[in-house]
Design a protein around this motif. Sequence first.
Motif, mmCIF file in Angstrom:
data_model
loop_
_atom_site.group_PDB
_atom_site.id
_atom_site.type_symbol
_atom_site.label_atom_id
_atom_site.label_comp_id
_atom_site.label_asym_id
_atom_site.label_seq_id
_atom_site.Cartn_x
_atom_site.Cartn_y
_atom_site.Cartn_z
ATOM 1 N N SER A 1 0.806 -1.220 0.000
ATOM 2 C CA SER A 1 0.000 0.000 0.000
ATOM 3 C C SER A 1 0.837 1.266 0.000
ATOM 4 O O SER A 1 0.302 2.362 -0.220
ATOM 5 C CB SER A 1 -0.940 0.009 1.209
ATOM 6 N N GLU A 2 2.146 1.153 0.255
ATOM 7 C CA GLU A 2 2.975 2.357 0.204
ATOM 8 C C GLU A 2 2.898 3.021 -1.165
ATOM 9 O O GLU A 2 3.011 4.243 -1.284
ATOM 10 C CB GLU A 2 4.432 2.027 0.551
ATOM 11 N N LYS A 3 2.674 2.220 -2.213
ATOM 12 C CA LYS A 3 2.552 2.794 -3.554
ATOM 13 C C LYS A 3 1.311 3.684 -3.647
ATOM 14 O O LYS A 3 1.304 4.697 -4.361
ATOM 15 C CB LYS A 3 2.469 1.682 -4.600
ATOM 16 N N LEU A 4 0.255 3.314 -2.919
ATOM 17 C CA LEU A 4 -0.952 4.141 -2.907
ATOM 18 C C LEU A 4 -0.732 5.411 -2.090
ATOM 19 O O LEU A 4 -1.249 6.476 -2.438
ATOM 20 C CB LEU A 4 -2.134 3.340 -2.352
ATOM 21 N N TRP A 5 0.039 5.297 -1.015
ATOM 22 C CA TRP A 5 0.384 6.496 -0.244
ATOM 23 C C TRP A 5 1.228 7.453 -1.093
ATOM 24 O O TRP A 5 1.143 8.677 -0.944
ATOM 25 C CB TRP A 5 1.126 6.118 1.034
ATOM 26 N N ASP A 6 2.058 6.909 -1.987
ATOM 27 C CA ASP A 6 2.800 7.771 -2.919
ATOM 28 C C ASP A 6 1.819 8.673 -3.684
ATOM 29 O O ASP A 6 2.046 9.881 -3.841
ATOM 30 C CB ASP A 6 3.574 6.936 -3.944
ATOM 31 N N VAL A 7 0.742 8.070 -4.162
ATOM 32 C CA VAL A 7 -0.244 8.791 -4.963
ATOM 33 C C VAL A 7 -0.959 9.850 -4.125
ATOM 34 O O VAL A 7 -1.087 11.010 -4.529
ATOM 35 C CB VAL A 7 -1.264 7.803 -5.570
ATOM 36 N N SER A 8 -1.433 9.456 -2.945
ATOM 37 C CA SER A 8 -2.215 10.393 -2.142
ATOM 38 C C SER A 8 -1.353 11.521 -1.569
ATOM 39 O O SER A 8 -1.796 12.674 -1.488
ATOM 40 C CB SER A 8 -2.955 9.656 -1.025
ATOM 41 N N LEU A 9 -0.121 11.215 -1.183
ATOM 42 C CA LEU A 9 0.761 12.262 -0.678
ATOM 43 C C LEU A 9 1.129 13.253 -1.784
ATOM 44 O O LEU A 9 1.179 14.468 -1.557
ATOM 45 C CB LEU A 9 2.021 11.648 -0.063
ATOM 46 N N SER A 10 1.380 12.744 -2.981
ATOM 47 C CA SER A 10 1.658 13.639 -4.109
ATOM 48 C C SER A 10 0.460 14.534 -4.392
ATOM 49 O O SER A 10 0.612 15.732 -4.696
ATOM 50 C CB SER A 10 2.015 12.825 -5.353
ATOM 51 N N ALA A 11 -0.741 13.959 -4.271
ATOM 52 C CA ALA A 11 -1.950 14.747 -4.492
ATOM 53 C C ALA A 11 -2.108 15.824 -3.413
ATOM 54 O O ALA A 11 -2.525 16.953 -3.713
ATOM 55 C CB ALA A 11 -3.174 13.839 -4.512
ATOM 56 N N LEU A 12 -1.779 15.483 -2.174
ATOM 57 C CA LEU A 12 -1.857 16.472 -1.096
ATOM 58 C C LEU A 12 -0.894 17.623 -1.354
ATOM 59 O O LEU A 12 -1.250 18.804 -1.175
ATOM 60 C CB LEU A 12 -1.556 15.824 0.245
ATOM 61 N N TYR A 13 0.315 17.303 -1.765
ATOM 62 C CA TYR A 13 1.275 18.355 -2.095
ATOM 63 C C TYR A 13 0.717 19.268 -3.191
ATOM 64 O O TYR A 13 0.866 20.495 -3.139
ATOM 65 C CB TYR A 13 2.607 17.752 -2.531
ATOM 66 N N GLY A 14 0.067 18.676 -4.188
ATOM 67 C CA GLY A 14 -0.531 19.483 -5.241
ATOM 68 C C GLY A 14 -1.602 20.412 -4.703
ATOM 69 O O GLY A 14 -1.685 21.583 -5.097
ATOM 70 N N GLU A 15 -2.418 19.903 -3.764
ATOM 71 C CA GLU A 15 -3.458 20.724 -3.147
ATOM 72 C C GLU A 15 -2.854 21.895 -2.381
ATOM 73 O O GLU A 15 -3.439 22.978 -2.322
ATOM 74 C CB GLU A 15 -4.291 19.868 -2.184
ATOM 75 N N LEU A 16 -1.686 21.674 -1.800
ATOM 76 C CA LEU A 16 -1.044 22.701 -0.976
ATOM 77 C C LEU A 16 -0.068 23.567 -1.761
ATOM 78 O O LEU A 16 0.594 24.435 -1.188
ATOM 79 C CB LEU A 16 -0.320 22.031 0.205
ATOM 80 N N GLY A 17 0.046 23.305 -3.054
ATOM 81 C CA GLY A 17 0.870 24.160 -3.896
ATOM 82 C C GLY A 17 2.331 23.784 -3.968
ATOM 83 O O GLY A 17 3.182 24.639 -4.245
ATOM 84 N N GLY A 18 2.639 22.507 -3.767
ATOM 85 C CA GLY A 18 4.040 22.083 -3.809
ATOM 86 C C GLY A 18 4.208 20.779 -4.543
ATOM 87 O O GLY A 18 3.269 20.244 -5.149
ATOM 88 N N THR A 19 5.428 20.257 -4.499
ATOM 89 C CA THR A 19 5.764 18.985 -5.145
ATOM 90 C C THR A 19 6.495 18.102 -4.143
ATOM 91 O O THR A 19 7.440 18.549 -3.488
ATOM 92 C CB THR A 19 6.657 19.209 -6.376
ATOM 93 N N LEU A 20 6.053 16.869 -4.026
ATOM 94 C CA LEU A 20 6.669 15.915 -3.105
ATOM 95 C C LEU A 20 7.985 15.419 -3.681
ATOM 96 O O LEU A 20 8.027 14.867 -4.778
ATOM 97 C CB LEU A 20 5.722 14.738 -2.877
ATOM 98 N N SER A 21 9.069 15.579 -2.928
ATOM 99 C CA SER A 21 10.381 15.112 -3.383
ATOM 100 C C SER A 21 10.597 13.659 -2.958
ATOM 101 O O SER A 21 10.018 13.197 -1.967
ATOM 102 C CB SER A 21 11.489 15.986 -2.792
ATOM 103 N N PRO A 22 11.435 12.934 -3.696
ATOM 104 C CA PRO A 22 11.736 11.551 -3.303
ATOM 105 C C PRO A 22 12.333 11.470 -1.889
ATOM 106 O O PRO A 22 12.066 10.510 -1.165
ATOM 107 C CB PRO A 22 12.748 11.097 -4.359
ATOM 108 N N GLN A 23 13.121 12.465 -1.517
ATOM 109 C CA GLN A 23 13.760 12.432 -0.204
ATOM 110 C C GLN A 23 12.725 12.548 0.919
ATOM 111 O O GLN A 23 12.783 11.807 1.911
ATOM 112 C CB GLN A 23 14.781 13.571 -0.084
ATOM 113 N N VAL A 24 11.786 13.471 0.770
ATOM 114 C CA VAL A 24 10.748 13.618 1.787
ATOM 115 C C VAL A 24 9.852 12.390 1.797
ATOM 116 O O VAL A 24 9.484 11.889 2.866
ATOM 117 C CB VAL A 24 9.925 14.900 1.543
ATOM 118 N N ARG A 25 9.514 11.872 0.636
ATOM 119 C CA ARG A 25 8.660 10.671 0.596
ATOM 120 C C ARG A 25 9.320 9.518 1.336
ATOM 121 O O ARG A 25 8.662 8.809 2.107
ATOM 122 C CB ARG A 25 8.384 10.266 -0.860
ATOM 123 N N ALA A 26 10.624 9.335 1.128
ATOM 124 C CA ALA A 26 11.330 8.253 1.814
ATOM 125 C C ALA A 26 11.283 8.445 3.318
ATOM 126 O O ALA A 26 11.141 7.475 4.090
ATOM 127 C CB ALA A 26 12.775 8.184 1.328
#
Length: 227
Positions: free
Chosen positions: A15-40
Amino acid sequence: MQAVLFDMDGTLVDSEKLWDVSLSALYGELGGTLSPQVRASLVGSSAEDTIRTVYTDLGLEPDPAAMAESDRWLHAYTAELFEDGLPWCDGAPELLEALAAEAIPMALVTNTQRMLTERALNSIGRHYFSATVCGDEVARGKPAPDAYQRAAALLGVAPAQCLAIEDSVTGTAAAESAGCPVLVVPNDVEVPGGPRRRHADSLAGLDAAALRRIYARLSRERGSQSA
């Protein structure tokens, strides 16, 4: 080994792959981009730590109401993804069946909130677990030991009598702090070695006898270090 304590995301289901999707979407909602380093850094984190990290990363004011709304949005989005079902990690269903066949008590120990965990259990099978402990049911989520301590208590055994199975740095630290030897099966993030942990590439091919051997070896090594 009196019981086995399983992490959920990245350990039983991928399910971590699904969290990748939802976290990236949250960043988009907040006006940013999720980096690989923060995701890790967020793999295995509690909901509270996740939102705090996101707001810090984006330089947003840590307003409690705004952070609570972001948490709600993230979990609602992830819940929709969970509804389509969760892919198993390699060997996970076979290992659950093998342990159940020998009546070995199992608990699910996750930083995921109860609402999402219940949806995940629709895919995993709640009948496997004598207890489930979620991140919003303890005072402190992983990497604190609270969830693992509570799971062991619900099963009526000491943490040292349980083998924990984890995929993340955060979860492994929590299990070790509680006193559990840990089988580490890394998924997305490398987890360092340690005296109270053993690594495996996947759960495939493991059964109750294999877990007992791993537990016995880790317990012996702990005993020799304490002597």
